[in-house]
Design an enzyme around this catalytic site. Structure first.
Site, mmCIF file in Angstrom:
data_model
loop_
_atom_site.group_PDB
_atom_site.id
_atom_site.type_symbol
_atom_site.label_atom_id
_atom_site.label_comp_id
_atom_site.label_asym_id
_atom_site.label_seq_id
_atom_site.Cartn_x
_atom_site.Cartn_y
_atom_site.Cartn_z
ATOM 1 N N LYS A 193 0.834 -1.194 0.000
ATOM 2 C CA LYS A 193 0.000 0.000 0.000
ATOM 3 C C LYS A 193 0.872 1.249 0.000
ATOM 4 O O LYS A 193 1.928 1.293 0.618
ATOM 5 C CB LYS A 193 -0.916 0.004 1.228
ATOM 6 N N ARG A 264 -3.640 -14.497 4.921
ATOM 7 C CA ARG A 264 -2.727 -13.474 5.466
ATOM 8 C C ARG A 264 -2.917 -13.368 6.980
ATOM 9 O O ARG A 264 -1.934 -13.298 7.735
ATOM 10 C CB ARG A 264 -3.004 -12.146 4.778
#
Length: 341
Positions: A193, A264
């Site tokens: 990100k 994740r």
């Protein structure tokens, strides 16, 4: 807006529409906002402007937006709540609207001091929902059972093993090119990100799964070719990956919370249960704030107490290295010291 984000019509005057497009380009090119963030912010601004236009009786221009008082912003939030928008959705809406107004202020286009007084609803973030250790191992073993084409099954196994073994976001994994994970690589460089890069150690189990997939995939390509491809050789879509996971969890009788992102969560939770340092996990996940990573310490103790002794279910499979090796590969400053355990 560029970057493949569909254009949304704004209920506003041309000067405001032009400013919104400039703001969108700034978000994309200067701030490195993801496609998901761009799409969400544009939708939030479109809804906000539609609300203002309806209540003022005309599409607003920049002068109108600069004249809005705190009551107008609060009325918009109240209307969103009445429409069923949850606290998290409304909080994101405030972030998007505030981002535009702050950018417009810095750009000299409008000044509205009321936006600084607007507080976002407090959203209670749900706890991560990781898979149980045995379920994660079962999913990876059976990942090739769904597709009709053998190479697609190997692709799915490689992708899901990468998500679980390296803790990547689905967008990060499918964004990889072949050059990002060359044969025998000890780590993979991930673009996360905000355009931030990080290096994540790669377990032998991940390397083996990716190598088996690449040996079978019928689509060639150089170093710049996408690592994971769809049936026609294009870069794999995240929607396809999620669909494959839905089919797989139905086949195995796993809960609906079994998603690519849950792998994740499982990576982080199982590492934490095995004694990994919280800051090491933060670095591996690419979290900007430690508070985001600390949510994993609040995960139900059932998940933590059921974790095996050495930190990762793949350790139970013959020939596979434990995730403790991931921690060992980190710089010493990121590892737990015995005195701290």
């Amino acid at each position: 807006m560029t970057g493949g984000v569909p254009s949304l019509g704004f209920a506003c005057q041309p000067d405001a529409a032009e400013a919104l497009e400039r703001w969108g380009r700034w978000l994309e090119h200067e701030r490195g906002a993801s496609t998901h963030t761009l799409r969400s912010y544009r939708a939030d601004l479109a809804g906000f402007l539609a609300f203002v236009a309806e209540h003022r009786g005309r599409p607003p221009g920049l002068n109108d937006l600069g004249a809005l008082d705190l009551g107008a912003f609060r009325a918009w939030l109240a209307a969103r709540a009445a429409d069923g928008a949850g606290a998290a959705t409304r909080s994101r809406g405030v972030s998007g609207v505030r981002s535009f107004f702050r950018w417009a202020d810095r750009s000299g286009l409008l000044h509205n001091p009321a936006i600084a007084l607007l507080t976002a609803p407090k959203a209670q973030r749900p706890l991560p929902r990781p898979l149980a250790a045995d379920d994660a191992a079962l999913l990876l073993e059976e990942a090739a059972a769904v597709p009709e084409a053998p190479w697609i099954g190997l692709r799915d196994r490689a992708l899901f093993t990468l998500l679980y073994g390296c803790g990547l976001r689905i967008s990060e994994a499918i964004g990889l090119n072949r050059s990002d994970l060359p044969a025998g690589a000890a780590s993979v460089r991930v673009l996360g990100k905000g355009g931030k890069q990080r290096d994540v150690p790669v377990l032998p189990a991940v390397r083996e799964a990716v190598a088996a997939y690449l040996a079978a995939v019928p689509w060639g390509g150089g170093r710049a070719a996408p690592l994971f491809v769809g049936a026609k050789g294009d870069r794999l879509s995240p929607d396809v990956a999620r669909r494959q996971m839905r089919h797989l969890r139905a086949l195995l009788g796993l809960p609906d919370s079994t998603t690519p992102h849950a792998l994740r969560h499982s990576f982080a939770t199982h590492l934490l249960g095995g004694g990994a340092d919280l800051r090491a996990i933060q670095d591996l996940l690419g979290h900007a704030s430690l508070s985001t990573t600390q949510r994993y310490t609040d995960v139900d103790a059932e998940h933590l107490l059921s974790v095996y002794e050495t930190a990762h279910p793949r350790a139970r499979r013959q020939g596979h290295q434990t995730v403790r090796s991931v921690c060992d590969a980190l710089p010493p400053r990121l590892r737990n010291q015995e005195s701290e355990r």
